[in-house]
Design a protein around this motif. Sequence first.
Motif, PDB file in Angstrom:
ATOM      1  N   LYS A   5       0.888  -1.264  -0.059  1.00  0.00           N
ATOM      2  CA  LYS A   5       0.003   0.089   0.037  1.00  0.00           C
ATOM      3  C   LYS A   5       0.807   1.321  -0.116  1.00  0.00           C
ATOM      4  N   ALA A   7       0.136   5.670   0.692  1.00  0.00           N
ATOM      5  CA  ALA A   7      -0.711   6.696   0.979  1.00  0.00           C
ATOM      6  C   ALA A   7      -0.674   7.729  -0.017  1.00  0.00           C
ATOM      7  N   ASP A  41     -15.626   2.346   3.920  1.00  0.00           N
ATOM      8  CA  ASP A  41     -14.645   3.392   3.674  1.00  0.00           C
ATOM      9  C   ASP A  41     -13.499   2.484   2.726  1.00  0.00           C
ATOM     10  N   VAL A  42     -13.894   1.517   2.151  1.00  0.00           N
ATOM     11  CA  VAL A  42     -13.335   0.556   1.212  1.00  0.00           C
ATOM     12  C   VAL A  42     -13.651   0.428   0.009  1.00  0.00           C
ATOM     13  N   GLU A  80      -8.423   2.137   0.601  1.00  0.00           N
ATOM     14  CA  GLU A  80      -8.993   1.890   1.925  1.00  0.00           C
ATOM     15  C   GLU A  80      -8.761   3.359   2.890  1.00  0.00           C
ATOM     16  N   ASN A  81      -9.498   3.204   3.739  1.00  0.00           N
ATOM     17  CA  ASN A  81      -9.485   4.501   4.726  1.00  0.00           C
ATOM     18  C   ASN A  81     -10.399   5.726   3.970  1.00  0.00           C
ATOM     19  N   GLU A  83     -12.820   8.520   3.559  1.00  0.00           N
ATOM     20  CA  GLU A  83     -13.945   9.130   4.404  1.00  0.00           C
ATOM     21  C   GLU A  83     -15.422   9.034   3.983  1.00  0.00           C
ATOM     22  N   GLY A 110     -10.577  11.434   1.006  1.00  0.00           N
ATOM     23  CA  GLY A 110     -10.103  11.078   2.411  1.00  0.00           C
ATOM     24  C   GLY A 110      -8.770  11.515   2.955  1.00  0.00           C
ATOM     25  N   ASN A 112      -6.599  10.527   4.747  1.00  0.00           N
ATOM     26  CA  ASN A 112      -5.457   9.059   5.117  1.00  0.00           C
ATOM     27  C   ASN A 112      -5.939   8.079   4.279  1.00  0.00           C
ATOM     28  N   ILE A 113      -6.184   8.571   3.038  1.00  0.00           N
ATOM     29  CA  ILE A 113      -6.705   7.342   2.188  1.00  0.00           C
ATOM     30  C   ILE A 113      -5.521   6.793   1.608  1.00  0.00           C
ATOM     31  N   GLU A 114      -5.488   5.347   1.345  1.00  0.00           N
ATOM     32  CA  GLU A 114      -4.560   4.639   0.934  1.00  0.00           C
ATOM     33  C   GLU A 114      -4.914   3.891  -0.108  1.00  0.00           C
TER      34      GLU A 114
END
Length: 126
Positions: A5, A7, A41-42, A80-81, A83, A110, A112-114
């Motif tokens: 992953k 970010a 969130d995924v 993932e992550n 918002e 988001g 902190n999206i990955e």
Amino acid sequence: MANSKYALKSGSNQSLSNVKPEQDTIRKAFYETGINIPKIDVVYLDLKYNDTLLKPMPVSKRIFIVNGNEIEAGSSGGVENAEYIILLDPKNAIKKYGEKGKFGAIEAYGSNIEILTIPTPESKTH
């Protein structure tokens, strides 16, 4: 591969404060051919190996947008992550993204999206 992953922080093209969730915001688990959203969130993109391009490519033809940036097809397995995640139908995607949106769009936002990378296929040994 040590980490599958990486970010992507918001703010490169569009900050989260400028984005307003629309009526197409995902609020529960969702699945359609090529797109799996098991939690709000995924997003997992279903991939299929393309013999011409010699790499996995998304099954869905929707364009994939993360924090206002288009993600090149075949360079991500999802996120993932997030918002929030917005699915745009073709009509609304064309209004927003022009001809690139003719199959619809997946937008993920988001701070902190990955972005999930596509795993390298294991080599076959005999």
